[in-house]
Design an enzyme around this catalytic site. Sequence first.
Site, PDB file in Angstrom:
ATOM      1  N   GLU A   1      38.264  41.562  38.762  1.00 17.32           N
ATOM      2  CA  GLU A   1      36.989  41.290  39.425  1.00 17.32           C
ATOM      3  C   GLU A   1      35.989  42.410  39.116  1.00 17.32           C
ATOM      4  OE1 GLU A   1      35.510  39.448  43.660  1.00 17.32           O
ATOM      5  OE2 GLU A   1      36.532  41.369  43.674  1.00 17.32           O
TER       6      GLU A   1
ATOM      7  N   GLU B   1      40.052  40.794  52.480  1.00 16.46           N
ATOM      8  CA  GLU B   1      39.545  41.796  51.550  1.00 16.46           C
ATOM      9  C   GLU B   1      38.606  42.780  52.241  1.00 16.46           C
ATOM     10  OE1 GLU B   1      37.481  42.243  47.161  1.00 16.46           O
ATOM     11  OE2 GLU B   1      37.239  40.349  48.245  1.00 16.46           O
TER      12      GLU B   1
END
Length: 305
Positions: free
Chosen positions: A280, A185
Amino acid sequence: MKRRDFVKNTALSSGVITLGGVVTYASEKNKKTSATTFNLKYAPHFGMFKQHAGENLIDQLNFMADQGFTAFEDNGLMSRDVAMQTSIGETLAKRGMTMGVFVVDKGGNMANTLAAGKQQHLDIFLDGCKRAVEVAKRVNAKWMTVVPGAFERKLPIGVQDANVIEALKRAAEIFEPHGLVMVLEPLSDSPDLYLQNSDQTYMICKAVDSPSCKILFDIYHMQKTEGNLIHNMDLTWDEIAYIQIGDNPGRNEPTTGEINYKNVFKFIYEKGFDGVLGMEHGNSMSGKEGETAVIEAYKSVDRFL
């Protein structure tokens, strides 16, 4: 009819039994719900709907499923006890939900940087990967988030790249036999983070050259660092295995910021993406009203066909 029988029958027929005047989601979960059928696998997280579902984590999972969400993610899964991990896995299986990412425990996003090439950092990372395999089995997970850590400013960038690639190759050897995928990420949280852009992450995945090392494309972070979302997703598409969501500014639900999520989701859908899109982000408003707003936002942006 005797009074106690009347009270008992009335309580049963209403479908709601209260304790101390408090009605929990668990006591109402058998009521009929009008679940939405979403086009994509959006994945809420714990706490997102606790005003509706209560503090109990399994009640929260059931509430998500009742709203039509078919996936779930939990960054902190590795810190939960084995009994809870097992219960989460059993509930997901029962409700037909896909487990999304959890974070590989390596000491935090900035800690134990793989770019430094230090053995102690590598050992901590690989130990986290080994433990993650066991956690993944309990919840039938496939994807785990990995953040390589901070820059090692004393080293040339090419050497840092090589150190990260070699560490990830070692991790891939752990995950490959189990069919698991670490998703890298790139983040926008700090200029000191080594991994920040999608093209950089793409290069690393190509160098590692493993089905167990792919990209987590977090739309919120990539809007902040590079923009041009659809174009950059298209360029790196063959290495993207997981997607996360958050509008900008604010990192809240779609429709609260500048990103045209209806168009982005349409692109993802037309690409044939069958994976998970992790929610998220926070809720832009508090309380039940805010939680309802999140659900309605996803209904809105999912209408792209």
